[in-house]
Enzyme design. Structure first.
Site, mmCIF file in Angstrom:
data_model
loop_
_atom_site.group_PDB
_atom_site.id
_atom_site.type_symbol
_atom_site.label_atom_id
_atom_site.label_comp_id
_atom_site.label_asym_id
_atom_site.label_seq_id
_atom_site.Cartn_x
_atom_site.Cartn_y
_atom_site.Cartn_z
ATOM 1 N N PRO A 1 0.825 -1.213 0.000
ATOM 2 C CA PRO A 1 0.000 0.000 0.000
ATOM 3 C C PRO A 1 0.864 1.269 0.000
ATOM 4 O O PRO A 1 1.989 1.241 0.512
ATOM 5 C CB PRO A 1 -0.797 -0.114 1.307
ATOM 6 N N ASP A 2 0.293 2.349 -0.562
ATOM 7 C CA ASP A 2 1.043 3.612 -0.448
ATOM 8 C C ASP A 2 0.705 4.202 0.914
ATOM 9 O O ASP A 2 0.178 3.511 1.787
ATOM 10 C CB ASP A 2 0.711 4.534 -1.633
ATOM 11 N N PHE A 3 1.015 5.470 1.136
ATOM 12 C CA PHE A 3 0.838 6.025 2.489
ATOM 13 C C PHE A 3 -0.457 6.803 2.629
ATOM 14 O O PHE A 3 -1.165 6.667 3.632
ATOM 15 C CB PHE A 3 2.038 6.936 2.836
ATOM 16 N N ARG A 4 -0.744 7.613 1.567
ATOM 17 C CA ARG A 4 -1.794 8.620 1.797
ATOM 18 C C ARG A 4 -3.065 8.417 0.975
ATOM 19 O O ARG A 4 -3.980 9.209 1.067
ATOM 20 C CB ARG A 4 -1.209 10.025 1.551
ATOM 21 N N ASN A 13 10.959 5.151 -1.870
ATOM 22 C CA ASN A 13 10.477 3.848 -1.426
ATOM 23 C C ASN A 13 11.560 3.066 -0.687
ATOM 24 O O ASN A 13 12.752 3.231 -0.972
ATOM 25 C CB ASN A 13 9.955 3.050 -2.628
ATOM 26 N N ASP A 17 11.179 -0.354 -0.366
ATOM 27 C CA ASP A 17 10.908 -1.773 -0.649
ATOM 28 C C ASP A 17 11.972 -2.445 -1.509
ATOM 29 O O ASP A 17 11.903 -3.639 -1.772
ATOM 30 C CB ASP A 17 9.514 -1.905 -1.303
ATOM 31 N N HIS A 62 14.899 8.019 1.239
ATOM 32 C CA HIS A 62 14.386 7.744 2.594
ATOM 33 C C HIS A 62 14.944 6.432 3.112
ATOM 34 O O HIS A 62 14.341 5.782 3.948
ATOM 35 C CB HIS A 62 12.845 7.733 2.583
ATOM 36 N N CYS A 80 25.001 2.250 19.331
ATOM 37 C CA CYS A 80 26.458 2.200 19.056
ATOM 38 C C CYS A 80 26.778 2.212 17.563
ATOM 39 O O CYS A 80 27.935 2.135 17.156
ATOM 40 C CB CYS A 80 27.071 0.958 19.719
ATOM 41 N N CYS A 101 20.892 -5.086 19.525
ATOM 42 C CA CYS A 101 22.295 -5.082 19.120
ATOM 43 C C CYS A 101 23.075 -6.173 19.861
ATOM 44 O O CYS A 101 22.917 -6.346 21.076
ATOM 45 C CB CYS A 101 22.879 -3.703 19.443
ATOM 46 N N GLY A 127 4.069 8.152 -9.138
ATOM 47 C CA GLY A 127 3.575 7.497 -7.923
ATOM 48 C C GLY A 127 3.943 8.177 -6.621
ATOM 49 O O GLY A 127 4.210 7.517 -5.622
ATOM 50 N N THR A 128 3.917 9.519 -6.627
ATOM 51 C CA THR A 128 4.222 10.204 -5.366
ATOM 52 C C THR A 128 3.307 11.408 -5.184
ATOM 53 O O THR A 128 2.901 12.055 -6.138
ATOM 54 C CB THR A 128 5.690 10.676 -5.296
HETATM 55 N N1 APR Z 1 -0.661 4.647 -10.132
HETATM 56 C C1 APR Z 1 -0.400 5.973 -10.111
HETATM 57 N N2 APR Z 1 -0.405 6.716 -8.972
HETATM 58 C C2 APR Z 1 -0.658 6.058 -7.816
HETATM 59 C C3 APR Z 1 -0.926 4.667 -7.760
HETATM 60 C C4 APR Z 1 -0.907 3.968 -8.990
HETATM 61 N N3 APR Z 1 -1.161 2.635 -9.029
HETATM 62 N N4 APR Z 1 -1.148 4.331 -6.445
HETATM 63 C C5 APR Z 1 -1.030 5.464 -5.728
HETATM 64 N N5 APR Z 1 -0.737 6.495 -6.538
HETATM 65 C C6 APR Z 1 -0.456 7.892 -6.184
HETATM 66 C C7 APR Z 1 -1.377 8.455 -5.137
HETATM 67 O O1 APR Z 1 -2.503 9.070 -5.742
HETATM 68 C C8 APR Z 1 -0.462 9.495 -4.469
HETATM 69 O O2 APR Z 1 -0.474 10.713 -5.195
HETATM 70 O O3 APR Z 1 0.825 7.880 -5.609
HETATM 71 C C9 APR Z 1 0.903 8.880 -4.586
HETATM 72 C C10 APR Z 1 1.355 8.193 -3.296
HETATM 73 O O4 APR Z 1 1.556 9.211 -2.341
HETATM 74 P P1 APR Z 1 1.956 8.817 -0.849
HETATM 75 O O5 APR Z 1 1.065 7.716 -0.373
HETATM 76 O O6 APR Z 1 2.040 10.082 -0.068
HETATM 77 O O7 APR Z 1 3.402 8.164 -0.970
HETATM 78 P P2 APR Z 1 4.776 8.931 -1.145
HETATM 79 O O8 APR Z 1 4.621 10.126 -2.017
HETATM 80 O O9 APR Z 1 5.754 7.916 -1.556
HETATM 81 O O10 APR Z 1 5.094 9.406 0.367
HETATM 82 C C11 APR Z 1 6.275 10.106 0.571
HETATM 83 O O11 APR Z 1 5.962 10.076 2.955
HETATM 84 O O12 APR Z 1 5.422 9.079 4.949
HETATM 85 C C12 APR Z 1 6.445 9.413 4.097
HETATM 86 O O13 APR Z 1 8.471 8.265 4.168
HETATM 87 C C13 APR Z 1 7.172 8.197 3.632
HETATM 88 O O14 APR Z 1 8.460 8.019 1.609
HETATM 89 C C14 APR Z 1 7.179 8.331 2.128
HETATM 90 C C15 APR Z 1 6.852 9.799 1.909
#
Ligand code: APR
Length: 396
Positions: free
Chosen positions: A53-56, A127, A129, A146, A157, A178, A217-218
């Site tokens: 899953p993504d985050f938001r 990412n 992963d 990240h 340590c 550790c 994808g961000t």
């Molecule tokens: N195709 C295209 N876009 C997608 C897909 C997909 N299959 N799935 C999700 N998205 C989009 C979402 O609409 C969103 O705009 O990818 C984006 C994901 O955003 P976040 O969930 O915020 O993830 P990310 O941008 O990687 O978060 C950044 O936040 O919490 C921190 O350290 C964490 O590295 C992470 C950082």
């Protein structure tokens, strides 16, 4: 959820570099050979079709589903001061996210294709992963802004911690400590409150030297990563392949928006460039890698299943022994208290209704029901004395 800062560029403003702000215009630019120093910036959205899953994203995003970890707020799972107090939520999440279980997506393979074609200047990923590595993007082309699960160390340590040990602990959902100072061990993922890796600062001006910037994808929510696309020069084409508009992409004359699923977006772009077959072949190879890893993991499980069966048989044997020992004790008791001492135990045995000549005084079911006749002894065998075959029939 997106964070577009302003309205997209007016359609009447012509691009400086591209012939049009479209997929075709972008493909024409790439096929012309003018894009040979491509920077790519990615986030969790490129791994969602792998099952991570993504985050938001509302509903499906990690932060919407971490409630079960009783966090004061969702992002605490990656907060260093919270981790020091309570590492449990992170390690629960690490159990789900740990690399090796997921196959790279075709978007990861697209980045590998850019490298194979000698066009990738640098991949900046948020990412953790490691799917870019699994897809075959070489280490020197990746900036894991990240951090990632690739390395781990003690937060006290700073001693590196063995990969096999952390894999075992994460698989068993245990908190690794550790080996030197018993401090908390943490993968080198950048938590909120921690400094980004040196590699990020050493490479953050590279977008200025690029001739194409691809953002995928961000949400471009987290700084300083979110500033990278803005570090490109005016006139450098930028393309956003994302479900939604983010980070002011679309405001510049040479921005192209391919809004929607990123796997579809990269396939359309590859097709427009004449690369679709190569891309699909590269992606097909990633199935083998994961299959090997999954088979290895499954083999490990299978082995442990055989071991589990062996344990079961040992346990069963032990229980039967205990039952027999118990019956031996009972038998001694019967003999000493009830049955008269005599030379020919057989006769006496018969007078007590016991089968003469039998090896022991138990009936063929191995219990002492004929001696201590009680309601209880009329019941069926206790499940633990069922044979392995019975267990299989019962689907145990
Ligand atoms: N195709 C295209 N876009 C997608 C897909 C997909 N299959 N799935 C999700 N998205 C989009 C979402 O609409 C969103 O705009 O990818 C984006 C994901 O955003 P976040 O969930 O915020 O993830 P990310 O941008 O990687 O978060 C950044 O936040 O919490 C921190 O350290 C964490 O590295 C992470 C950082």
């Amino acid at each position: 959820m997106g964070n577009e800062e302003s309205t997209p560029i007016d359609e009447s403003v012509p691009p400086q570099t591209l012939t049009s702000r479209t997929l075709e215009g972008l493909a024409e630019y790439i096929k012309s050979g003018k894009a040979s120093r491509i920077v790519v910036m990615t986030g969790a959205g490129i791994s969602t079709s792998a099952g991570i899953p993504d985050f938001r994203s509302p509903e499906t995003g990690l932060y919407a589903n971490l409630a079960r970890l009783n966090l004061p707020y969702a992002e605490a799972v990656f907060d260093i001061s919270f981790f020091k107090e309570n590492p449990e939520p992170f390690y629960t999440l690490a159990h789900e996210l740990y690399p090796g279980k997921y196959r790279p997506t075709i978007t990861h393979s697209f980045i590998r294709l850019l490298h194979d074609k000698g066009l990738l200047l640098k991949l900046f990923t948020q990412n953790i992963d490691c799917l870019e590595r699994e897809a075959g993007v070489p280490d020197d082309k990746i900036v894991e802004a990240h951090g990632s699960f690739a390395r781990q160390s003690c937060i006290e340590c700073k001693q590196p911690y063995p990969e096999d040990d952390i894999k075992r602990h994460i698989a068993a959902k245990e908190i690794p400590r550790c080996h030197h100072c018993k401090g908390l061990v943490k993968p080198e993922i950048v938590f909120f409150g921690e400094q980004l890796p040196q590699a990020f600062f050493e490479n953050r001006t590279l977008p200025m030297h690029s001739d194409l910037c691809i953002v995928m994808g961000t949400s471009l929510t987290v700084q300083p990563f979110a500033s990278l696309p803005g570090a490109t020069l005016e006139g450098t084409p930028r393309v956003l392949i994302n479900k939604e508009r983010v980070g002011g992409l679309g405001n510049s004359a040479d921005d192209v928006l391919l809004l929607g699923d990123c796997d579809d977006g990269v396939k359309r772009l590859a097709e427009a460039c004449g690369w679709l077959e190569e891309l699909e072949k590269l992606w097909a190879e990633t199935a083998r890698i994961v299959r090997d890893e999954v088979q290895l993991a499954r083999h490990e499980t299978a082995k442990s299943k055989d071991e589990a069966l062996e344990d079961e048989i040992d346990k069963l044997t032990k229980e039967v022994d205990e039952t027999l020992n118990l019956s031996k004790w009972h038998k001694e008791k019967v003999r000493s208290e009830i049955m008269p001492r005599s030379a020919n135990g057989a006769e006496d045995a018969a007078s007590y209704g016991l089968r003469s000549g039998s090896r022991s005084h138990e009936d063929e079911k191995g219990n002492l029901g004929h001696v201590f006749v009680s309601e209880a002894s009329k019941e069926t065998q206790p499940s633990s004395t069922k044979s392995v075959s019975d267990r299989k029939e019962d689907g145990e």
